[in-house]
Write a protein that holds these residues in place. Structure first.
Motif: not given
Lengths: 154, 401
Positions: B238, B242-244
């Motif tokens: 996580t 990367y996620h956003d």
């Protein structure tokens, strides 16, 4: 925030039958509107679909909507498999804000629930750790003031 | 408590801060926290967290101030990672305003945040070394950390509190002379980081104190919402970058560092490798900084905000930091919610001390990267004799308590 009805995004398919509406919050967060009694069921369904290590509970945001007589509770869940943030949004009455605790399903909800109780007075039924002065000073807690309520006078 | 007295020999209270008079160094828990550890012999049998020693009421205060004043308020939630707080808050405002900063500003924001990650990781790794008794390593790492602080000063004008990020861009631009200085600093600091990395991998004492201590499984990480290097050291990939893909992270090449061991050593090694990645990101930015404006004209920014809400995340050095900002129109936010990574990482890990030795508690706590001022005082209560004495965390870690 968009209030137009949207098609149900893929990430919410596991809780399709519980949805009362879907909106989007910037930037690209899918907001699932739920009845207060359905939040735990929705989390369980999401966990069943994406697996215990496929999502995590990130943030709990409680907001006092004084003019509407409600307190809004948002549960932010990061679904790692879909790389997508899901928001479980529900409303409870301001004069008796109660909702089932998510603690058994998501231990990560502990500080968020304790904080929302201490600062806004939301009771999470089933959470044995709720207590006043978790965050606020004792003299404020003793006066039964919930500082983040809009009429707290803080 | 009476029953516990009969079963338990010693109670160790660790007041972890507390705060943070100079800006909460602990980003998440906006106040001091007390972790009470109940020990039976040398082993922990129960742990509890107590909070609320210094709640500063920042979220309430933010509702009273204007959107723009809150940029400085949010920057002071945490002394160490103040730029990530400001960035997360400012991006929420930009979403509400439908405003996109220019590419050069995005790259410069990313540069400052990576410099923060570098000095934050160096700090906690140095403190980890100190806690297990390796003071010399602490001194050397803190000396070299000053190079990064200097780099941050070159970019932002300040060593610590940057106040660098503003709506629509940043406050200062970089020229070629400053960029050359930054490149020299990066060249100088890289071999030092590699050297310390090797020391952590090879040193016998560090290995004895950190390997297989405080192990967390991936399921424990996700169920308890643990974040950042703590999660990645247990194999949970996580990373908000990367996620956003906020700011320049959509364009700058980087990798998510993970390990599988899940112990204190893994958390330290993840931080070392992340420093290597941060150095690469900084170098890439300095070599590929887009042309154009980075500093907006403050006078042209709107005073009043439209209705709207936004939920932004940023990968702070300690993990994912989240901001929720709600506007009902006007000049003040209706609600600002800040969830710092330590909020999850410190409060939610309390059950995981059980079963470990008392002397391991500080090493485990340090591996979660908490606020250090929180841990400076420890009280040992001998339940049989009814005495209390205060000892330093360092003595506790060395078994001298």
């Amino acid at each position: 925030m968009s209030s137009d009805p949207l098609e149900i995004p893929d990430v919410l398919k596991p809780i399709e039958n519980l949805l009362k509406g879907v909106t989007v919050m910037k930037p690209g967060r899918v907001v699932a509107l739920l009845e207060p009694g359905d939040v735990v069921k929705a989390y369980v369904a999401l966990k069943a679909r994406y697996g215990e290590t496929g999502l995590y509970f990130s943030t709990l945001v409680a907001t006092d909507l004084k003019d509407e007589g409600k307190i809004r509770i948002d549960y932010y869940i990061n679904v790692l498999e879909k790389n997508q943030y899901v928001v479980l949004r529900t409303y409870v009455p301001r004069d008796d804000p109660r909702i089932e605790s998510l603690l058994k399903e998501a231990p990560a909800a502990l500080p968020g629930e304790c904080e929302a109780y201490d600062l806004l007075g939301v009771v999470f039924e089933g959470n044995p750790h709720l207590r006043r002065a978790f965050f606020v000073p004792e003299e404020v807690a003793e006066k039964d003031i919930f500082p983040l309520r809009k009429d707290a006078g803080v | 408590m009476t029953e516990e007295v009969s079963k338990v020999d010693k109670v160790v209270e660790i007041p972890m801060t507390v705060e943070i008079p100079v800006g909460p160094q602990h980003p998440a828990v906006h106040e001091p926290i007390l972790i009470k550890v109940y020990a039976e012999g040398e082993y922990v049998v129960k742990a509890e967290a107590y909070t609320g020693y210094n709640h500063r009421g920042i979220e309430k205060l933010a509702e009273k101030k204007t959107f723009y004043q809150d940029i400085f308020l949010c920057g002071r939630v945490c002394g160490i990672c103040n730029a990530v707080h400001a960035d997360c808050y400012v991006r929420a405002l930009e979403h509400i305003l439908n405003k996109e900063p220019p590419p050069r500003a995005k790259y410069l924001r990313t540069l400052v945040m990576e410099l923060e990650r570098l000095h934050s990781h160096m700090l906690i790794l140095a403190v980890t070394a100190e806690i297990v008794g390796f003071d010399t390593l602490f001194m050397h790492m803190m000396r070299d950390r000053e190079l990064i602080m200097k780099a941050k000063e070159i970019v932002t004008g300040n060593r610590v509190l940057a106040d660098y990020i503003m709506v629509g861009g940043v406050r200062r631009d970089l020229n070629s002379e400053k960029m050359d200085k930054l490149k020299k600093i990066l060249t100088k600091v890289e071999p030092r980081i590699r050297y310390y990395w090797r020391v952590f991998e090879e040193d016998v004492t560090l290995n004895k104190r950190l390997v297989e201590v405080g192990r967390l499984t991936p399921a424990q990480v996700t169920s308890h919402g643990l974040l950042g290097p703590v999660a990645r050291a247990s194999g949970v990939a996580t990373d908000s970058r990367y996620h956003d893909a906020y700011d320049a992270y959509a364009e700058v090449p980087f990798r998510i560092v993970t390990r599988k061991e899940g112990d204190c050593m893994a958390r330290s090694l993840v931080r070392f490798e992340e420093m290597q990645v941060s150095l690469e990101i900084c170098r890439y930015i300095l070599n590929h900084l887009p042309e154009g404006e980075a500093v907006p004209d403050e006078r042209r920014l709107p005073r009043r905000f439209p209705e709207g809400e936004a939920f932004t995340t940023v990968e702070a050095p300690r993990g994912e930091l989240t901001y929720y900002v709600m506007s009902k129109g006007g000049v003040n936010p209706y609600r600002v919610k800040i969830r710092t990574p330590s909020y999850n990482n410190i409060i939610n890990t309390v059950p995981f001390y059980v079963g470990h030795m008392v002397a391991d508690v500080p090493a485990i706590l340090a591996s979660y990267d908490p606020c250090i001022s929180c841990m400076e005082r420890v009280t040992v209560i001998d339940l049989r004799r009814g005495t209390r004495k205060k000892v330093s965390v360092r003595d506790l870690a060395r078994g001298e308590a």
